[in-house]
Design an enzyme around this catalytic site. Structure first.
Site, mmCIF file in Angstrom:
data_model
loop_
_atom_site.group_PDB
_atom_site.id
_atom_site.type_symbol
_atom_site.label_atom_id
_atom_site.label_comp_id
_atom_site.label_asym_id
_atom_site.label_seq_id
_atom_site.Cartn_x
_atom_site.Cartn_y
_atom_site.Cartn_z
ATOM 1 N N HIS A 12 0.875 -1.190 0.000
ATOM 2 C CA HIS A 12 0.000 0.000 0.000
ATOM 3 C C HIS A 12 0.903 1.227 0.000
ATOM 4 O O HIS A 12 1.464 1.605 1.030
ATOM 5 C CB HIS A 12 -0.904 0.011 1.238
ATOM 6 C CG HIS A 12 -1.857 1.171 1.273
ATOM 7 N ND1 HIS A 12 -3.208 1.021 1.503
ATOM 8 C CD2 HIS A 12 -1.667 2.507 1.111
ATOM 9 C CE1 HIS A 12 -3.798 2.201 1.480
ATOM 10 N NE2 HIS A 12 -2.882 3.127 1.250
ATOM 11 N N HIS A 14 1.645 5.338 -1.687
ATOM 12 C CA HIS A 14 1.264 6.513 -2.479
ATOM 13 C C HIS A 14 2.520 7.063 -3.140
ATOM 14 O O HIS A 14 3.393 7.602 -2.460
ATOM 15 C CB HIS A 14 0.619 7.582 -1.587
ATOM 16 C CG HIS A 14 -0.650 7.097 -0.957
ATOM 17 N ND1 HIS A 14 -1.880 7.225 -1.569
ATOM 18 C CD2 HIS A 14 -0.882 6.438 0.199
ATOM 19 C CE1 HIS A 14 -2.816 6.679 -0.798
ATOM 20 N NE2 HIS A 14 -2.236 6.182 0.278
ATOM 21 N N LEU A 15 2.591 6.885 -4.458
ATOM 22 C CA LEU A 15 3.766 7.387 -5.180
ATOM 23 C C LEU A 15 3.528 8.785 -5.750
ATOM 24 O O LEU A 15 4.461 9.421 -6.236
ATOM 25 C CB LEU A 15 4.149 6.434 -6.320
ATOM 26 C CG LEU A 15 5.020 5.233 -5.963
ATOM 27 C CD1 LEU A 15 5.301 4.394 -7.204
ATOM 28 C CD2 LEU A 15 6.337 5.653 -5.304
ATOM 29 N N ARG A 16 2.260 9.232 -5.719
ATOM 30 C CA ARG A 16 1.909 10.573 -6.227
ATOM 31 C C ARG A 16 2.236 10.722 -7.713
ATOM 32 O O ARG A 16 2.445 9.753 -8.417
ATOM 33 C CB ARG A 16 2.601 11.672 -5.406
ATOM 34 C CG ARG A 16 2.423 11.564 -3.896
ATOM 35 C CD ARG A 16 0.986 11.600 -3.470
ATOM 36 N NE ARG A 16 0.849 11.824 -2.036
ATOM 37 C CZ ARG A 16 -0.200 11.429 -1.322
ATOM 38 N NH1 ARG A 16 -1.184 10.762 -1.882
ATOM 39 N NH2 ARG A 16 -0.272 11.690 -0.039
ATOM 40 N N ASN A 40 -5.193 7.361 -5.940
ATOM 41 C CA ASN A 40 -5.911 8.588 -5.561
ATOM 42 C C ASN A 40 -5.191 9.854 -6.029
ATOM 43 O O ASN A 40 -4.814 10.708 -5.240
ATOM 44 C CB ASN A 40 -6.196 8.632 -4.050
ATOM 45 C CG ASN A 40 -4.945 8.606 -3.189
ATOM 46 O OD1 ASN A 40 -3.916 8.064 -3.588
ATOM 47 N ND2 ASN A 40 -5.023 9.204 -2.008
ATOM 48 N N LYS A 95 -8.899 -0.267 -5.908
ATOM 49 C CA LYS A 95 -9.003 0.328 -4.574
ATOM 50 C C LYS A 95 -10.332 1.056 -4.416
ATOM 51 O O LYS A 95 -10.664 1.931 -5.207
ATOM 52 C CB LYS A 95 -7.845 1.313 -4.380
ATOM 53 C CG LYS A 95 -7.877 2.118 -3.084
ATOM 54 C CD LYS A 95 -7.558 1.280 -1.877
ATOM 55 C CE LYS A 95 -7.723 2.059 -0.580
ATOM 56 N NZ LYS A 95 -6.666 3.008 -0.313
ATOM 57 N N HIS A 134 -10.435 1.093 1.712
ATOM 58 C CA HIS A 134 -10.180 2.027 2.818
ATOM 59 C C HIS A 134 -11.417 1.941 3.703
ATOM 60 O O HIS A 134 -12.449 2.524 3.394
ATOM 61 C CB HIS A 134 -9.969 3.456 2.297
ATOM 62 C CG HIS A 134 -9.644 4.436 3.382
ATOM 63 N ND1 HIS A 134 -8.463 5.142 3.434
ATOM 64 C CD2 HIS A 134 -10.340 4.792 4.491
ATOM 65 C CE1 HIS A 134 -8.454 5.900 4.523
ATOM 66 N NE2 HIS A 134 -9.590 5.714 5.179
ATOM 67 N N HIS A 244 3.332 14.390 1.684
ATOM 68 C CA HIS A 244 2.735 15.694 1.371
ATOM 69 C C HIS A 244 3.862 16.707 1.519
ATOM 70 O O HIS A 244 4.765 16.520 2.361
ATOM 71 C CB HIS A 244 1.624 16.040 2.367
ATOM 72 C CG HIS A 244 0.407 15.169 2.249
ATOM 73 N ND1 HIS A 244 -0.609 15.421 1.354
ATOM 74 C CD2 HIS A 244 0.051 14.042 2.908
ATOM 75 C CE1 HIS A 244 -1.551 14.487 1.480
ATOM 76 N NE2 HIS A 244 -1.170 13.621 2.413
ATOM 77 N N ALA A 256 -3.534 14.735 5.709
ATOM 78 C CA ALA A 256 -3.362 13.421 6.360
ATOM 79 C C ALA A 256 -2.362 12.576 5.589
ATOM 80 O O ALA A 256 -2.458 12.452 4.368
ATOM 81 C CB ALA A 256 -4.708 12.707 6.433
#
Ligand code: NCD
Ligand code: ZN
Length: 337
Positions: A12, A14-16, A40, A95, A134, A244, A256
């Site tokens: 899981h 987040h590579l953006r 996302n 997802k 989620h 972030h 978050a």
């Protein structure tokens, strides 16, 4: 002391996109063999063209590192079998986000009406595409995940052949659900194994520990620790490393997400050693995921060394967990094979 890990996987991540992707990709690609990449983005990754193009941008950001991005789509109830058959070869999972529950999830699902979800979820089940979820309601923040367990149970019962992965679980209720339904699995982050809500908000507010789902009570952390340290066959590591920019975290209205990718393996080594469970780390970090997802990760060997390491204040402008603090392990060597 040295410790060797084979083919670590982050189930899981987040590579953006854009500059952030270019800035943080190597925090994962250097040490991990592969990762499940979250969809996302803005807009969310929800078509074959988008997922193919995103994978290309990831490959570009990865450069020469050997790393497999396991791609995901952002679940929409409108996905049908023809669409899924066509996109299947590009993705590893889909997802599902409840609408508005976390960063960039506005286009997610509301209501969780089984009949509305049936065509898409039955097609996924037939095509053997796992569903990552989620799991939070929009109730009181400390109760959101526990309240969602009945939705997991509803989905697991209605689609018994669908592999459902409860993402980044944080509560004893989710841990208990694992053993009740054959088709429920879970990922666990390193930060939820280390912290409770006290660490986030018990003293001075710690924006870099603020994430969704929020860290819970000591009893919840104990339940997570038990299944992680024994490498329960239905749990696997998923960092939910969610970078972030510093200004978005150290801000009135903190985004978050905890950024752990560059130190995740080191922290896991320290934690498993502390609990005399090092013999189970390989299964938690790779073996279970390989079996559950049926993937064959690139052969990569990571040698960790027990030597104090001062975590940098930031990685290209992103503040990691434990910035400027000392942790017990460092990466000594990464080699292919
Ligand atoms: C994630 C993000 O920033 O994309 N944030 C987080 O707090 N974990 C989204 C998510 O996984 O909830
Ligand atoms: Zn996430």
């Amino acid at each position: 002391m040295e410790l060797t890990l084979q083919a670590p996987l982050d189930m899981h991540l987040h590579l953006r996109d854009g500059e952030m992707l270019e800035n943080i990709a190597n925090a994962s690609t250097h040490t991990f063999s592969g990762a499940i990449v979250m969809p996302n983005l803005v807009p969310p990754v929800s078509s074959k063209e988008e997922v193919t193009a995103y994978k290309k941008r990831i490959r570009h950001a990865i450069g020469n590192e050997d790393f497999t991005p396991y791609m995901t789509l952002f679940f929409k109830p409108s996905y049908d079998k023809t669409f899924l058959e066509n996109v299947k070869e590009e993705i590893t999972a889909i997802k599902l986000y409840p609408a508005g529950i976390t960063t960039n999830s506005e286009g997610g699902v509301s209501g969780f009406d089984v009949e509305e979800l049936r065509p898409a979820l039955e097609a996924m089940s037939d095509l053997n595409i796992p569903l990552c979820v989620h799991g939070e309601t929009n109730g009181f923040v400390m109760d959101r995940e526990a309240e969602f367990v009945h939705i997991y149970e509803k989905l697991a019962t209605a689609f018994p052949k669908l592999k459902i992965i409860m993402e980044h679980i944080t509560t004893k209720e989710s841990v208990a659900a694992l053993d009740k339904f054959e088709n429920l699995y879970a990922t666990i982050t390193i930060h939820h194994l280390l912290i409770t809500l006290d660490d986030v908000a018990g003293g001075m507010l710690q924006p870099h520990l603020f994430c969704k789902p929020i860290a819970k009570r000591p009893q919840d952390r104990e339940a997570l620790l038990k299944v992680a340290l024994e490498a329960h066959p239905k749990v696997m590591f998923g960092s939910d490393s969610a970078p972030h920019p510093k200004h978005a975290k150290e801000n009135c209205g903190c985004a978050a997400g905890v950024f752990t990718a560059p130190i995740a393996l080191q922290l896991l080594a320290e934690l498993f050693e502390k609990h005399h469970a090092l013999e189970n780390l390989q299964a938690f970090i790779s073996g279970n995921a390989t079996r559950i997802y049926g993937v064959s990760p690139l052969k990569k060997t990571v040698i960790l060394e027990k030597k104090p390491f001062k975590v940098p204040s930031d990685y290209n402008g992103v503040v990691p967990m434990f910035a400027n603090e000392e942790i017990a392990y460092r990466i000594k060597e990464v080699k292919l094979g």
